[in-house]
Design a protein around this motif. Structure first.
Motif, PDB file in Angstrom:
ATOM      1  N   ASP A  38     -33.499 -34.154   4.655  1.00  0.00           N
ATOM      2  CA  ASP A  38     -34.821 -33.646   5.035  1.00  0.00           C
ATOM      3  C   ASP A  38     -35.718 -34.795   5.495  1.00  0.00           C
ATOM      4  O   ASP A  38     -36.430 -34.687   6.497  1.00  0.00           O
TER       5      ASP A  38
ATOM      6  N   HIS B  92     -39.127 -27.215   8.171  1.00  0.00           N
ATOM      7  CA  HIS B  92     -38.471 -25.948   7.863  1.00  0.00           C
ATOM      8  C   HIS B  92     -39.239 -24.744   8.390  1.00  0.00           C
ATOM      9  O   HIS B  92     -38.919 -23.599   8.043  1.00  0.00           O
TER      10      HIS B  92
ATOM     11  N   VAL C  85     -42.052 -32.038   5.550  1.00  0.00           N
ATOM     12  CA  VAL C  85     -40.825 -31.273   5.310  1.00  0.00           C
ATOM     13  C   VAL C  85     -41.084 -29.774   5.439  1.00  0.00           C
ATOM     14  O   VAL C  85     -40.196 -29.000   5.841  1.00  0.00           O
TER      15      VAL C  85
ATOM     16  N   ILE D 169     -36.253 -31.398  -2.049  1.00  0.00           N
ATOM     17  CA  ILE D 169     -36.241 -32.166  -0.801  1.00  0.00           C
ATOM     18  C   ILE D 169     -35.100 -33.174  -0.862  1.00  0.00           C
ATOM     19  O   ILE D 169     -34.938 -33.886  -1.860  1.00  0.00           O
TER      20      ILE D 169
ATOM     21  N   ARG E 254     -34.730 -36.253   8.908  1.00  0.00           N
ATOM     22  CA  ARG E 254     -35.107 -35.353  10.003  1.00  0.00           C
ATOM     23  C   ARG E 254     -36.631 -35.292  10.170  1.00  0.00           C
ATOM     24  O   ARG E 254     -37.135 -35.205  11.290  1.00  0.00           O
TER      25      ARG E 254
END
Lengths: 269, 269, 269, 269
Positions: C134, C119, C115, C130, C137
């Motif tokens: 998230d 980002h 994660v 989170i 993805r």
């Protein structure tokens, strides 16, 4: 029965000079954190007759809570009290000499040198260094002579702060305590044991942490005088007594460099 | 100074009633093995001024060595002293009531009931059950009345066997101690605390192990009388004194079901 | 020999996913401080043949350093995983069911949901929560499907901060971690075990401390998914691998609510 | 995903090579008794959301249960592996070099030298000394070459006796294990790590106790070969596999002389 009655128990008052021991109490970061853990609880195991028991595991140190330092706790340039090489008396069984088991329980007079009262305060300021002059004047104030082979308790009022962890440990602001010349004053009186209220029987300066321990060196290594630390003296100080009967019997942990103790003071009731 | 001198310290003798504590000493298998470990040794860390210190970690229990049982140590059918539900007073912080911190240090008379001497032996036989009649006769022998609120020490001579691990623990041959009617005798006298020399203040039969603890139930749960175990009484028994001044101040471990203690006896010098 | 060679050891790289364990390392204040103490040192005891040994005592917890939470670690409204009453499975021997010994060592695929990388940062901000989005993805980014019965490792980059005690524990600024809907996402995938880098597999808000643990409830109690905490994932994250062979074999401590583990990741060399 | 599937997980079997750890398990008397204590229990503290947790304190050693000896565990005439003075590498933080954190986790081939099977027995007799000749013949039996830098597991069948405390510890009858010439055989093969099933990777004679440890000296001090002790090998021995993929990742306890481990063996399914 006359013997015991002669001790005037009925007309005496017994003061508890130990701080209560619990997980999270103030202590030196040098030592393992004190911890009490209930292992077996009531009902975990019940015998045929309906009986059950609870008991705990205790992880502690010889230098946690109210305790007595053994002479072998500290060395200087590799040498312990009496000129012994420190490396020669330590091993996996602890100290082979100078351990706390060599401290004979003390039952006798203690002179109370209340330096806080001398200065007209309840608690000495953090970082205040007690001097030999303070001790001389506090002795006069006590009205009781410090004698060879006896005990001295030094009042700073610090035990009143026990419940304030950060203040009591004094990592930021320091802790009041004796300086080297106060230690020499005590050594010159040839006392057997001295006690104080803070974690270490030393003056700790603001922000300095526990960088050196000159008083430990002078008393333990040079003079052979045991030290009691973290005593709960405030009730005794409040009594105004210049002396008391002190009972000081640390746990007889063989080879330990110190041991917890629950000292008592007996004063007129 | 007259106050302290009045305590006749000069003409008294102080006896140590605690067994020495060391790794491997006799203890109940119910409790974590006592262990002292030197953590820092002299020379491990030397400060700029040449000072160094040694200290240890101690793993213990409230029921190891000479110790006092708190009233909350034992329950019966789920109920502790005073009718409290045992489950309601225990948690991860220990006991919320009936813990050892509620035992006010005792400084007072103790009558010595020397059952071994009564039977003309140094040590009672393993598995011998002390009766109420034994206690009555030992009281007469002591020449000192057992009084309400005071202490009683029961002599079996067992503390003489401390250095013989297998004999002292008595797993095979048993251990002498009070039976239920002796416990009721003590309860009827409304004493405050009783002490003995073996690991458990009970009679343990040969080969039985510690199967039931009727005396613990009667004294702790029913009568509210604290128990001191593993006392080193033999020197006191040898003195022939029927009573002594007993000083009993266990470590104030908050919430603990028991705590180590170093009791002292004061007798005529 | 063909069997072992088939494992392509020569062309694989093994990553250490455990943080080093030492006295003073970051840990939750709920657990006993980790401590290693050298008990016997070389030379303490030398056998006749010149041999000597050193060894230590270790005080730890099942929830210190890199470790796996057993399903029985947490309960909700008195109920543990599978609808068992929590009070019925605990005793002085630990957990009678749902203990860590029931966790079969895992050797299998782990998908790495990074994660932080998603980002565009090395480390997620303190207190970042989170989300399920998230994770979806990050799964696409990994290029590897999260499958039932397998493992998921969630990258926050937090393990890079291990040496910064105050930052890592996050008592002031908080710690990034999954929120409840991320936990439900994981539960819906029916994974066997999930791992993260911080002390607790939770999002900790600034200044809130560890007030509630919704993710523990969802994963351990509701979904029966074990949690690995305090993993050292940064090297694996840096590799860019979307999946790895994970080896996860916690110490088989019977009845424990968790156990230390030294997980390994195997990736192409 | 092809990478992980290439590991043939579906057609492999994973064996647990660690003995279960619990209070009272067989261990060497030299080390602190292993103990797990549930500290907080479910219900002790319940958060506002109904959540509660249980956790434990663990007292252990680096040499309890299945574990790996660090090279610095043993010294000979004051010298540790590589000619280092043992006194120079030990302190209150443990070993400054040769500690277990220097053992890189092993993931590779292990040859299984089943000496029990060689002699047609399930368990070798107590006190049996494994010879170099035994190892050579067991290597032939295994059908797999012992190679430099790899692992060797020696089968005595002793792990089958884990539940028989007195037999397993062998204080009376002894324990089978390698003698010095077997150790030299292993050293000559330049293996990285060797493992066995008993408490100490040594032959212990009847009634002798653990008087000398020549194999520890040869392997740890002279050859720099780590030792795994108290392995649970019997399931692997029963498989008849002459080699396996061994995963050996001890806890990374910095400065420790050894550490617990949960080794796994992977064999054809």
């Amino acid at each position: 029965m006359a013997y015991i009655d002669g001790y005037r128990l009925a007309s005496s008052r017994v003061l508890d000079l130990a701080q209560p021991m619990r997980t999270g109490m103030p202590q030196s970061a040098n030592h393992p954190p004190f911890r009490v853990i209930l292992e077996r609880r009531h009902g975990d195991y019940v015998r045929g007759d309906g009986g059950s028991a609870a008991d705990e595991v205790i992880v502690t140190s010889g230098h946690i809570g109210t305790h007595v330092d053994a002479l072998g706790h500290v060395s200087h340039n590799g040498v312990a009290h009496g000129g012994v090489a420190a490396s020669a008396i330590q091993g996996y069984r602890g100290l082979s000499s100078l351990g706390i088991e060599n401290f004979t329980p003390y039952l006798g007079r203690a002179v109370v040198l209340d330096v806080a009262r001398l200065h007209g305060v309840d608690v000495l300021p953090a970082g205040y260094e007690i001097t030999a002059d303070d001790l001389s004047r506090a002795e006069a104030l006590a009205g009781s002579d410090v004698r060879s082979g006896e005990a001295v308790l030094i009042g700073t009022g610090w035990s009143r702060l026990w419940d304030q962890y950060d203040v009591f440990t004094g990592l930021r602001a320091g802790v009041p305590g004796p300086g080297p010349d106060a230690a020499y004053w005590l050594a010159s009186r040839r006392v057997r044991v001295v006690g104080g209220e803070s974690l270490a029987f030393e003056r700790i300066g603001p922000g300095l942490g526990e960088t050196t321990y000159p008083v430990h060196r002078i008393l333990l290594v040079e003079a052979g005088i045991n030290i009691v630390e973290t005593m709960r003296l405030h009730e005794l100080l409040d009594s105004g007594c210049g002396e008391c009967l002190l009972i000081l019997a640390p746990l007889p942990i063989v080879g330990a460099t110190g041991a917890p103790v629950r000292p008592l003071a007996v004063i007129p009731g």
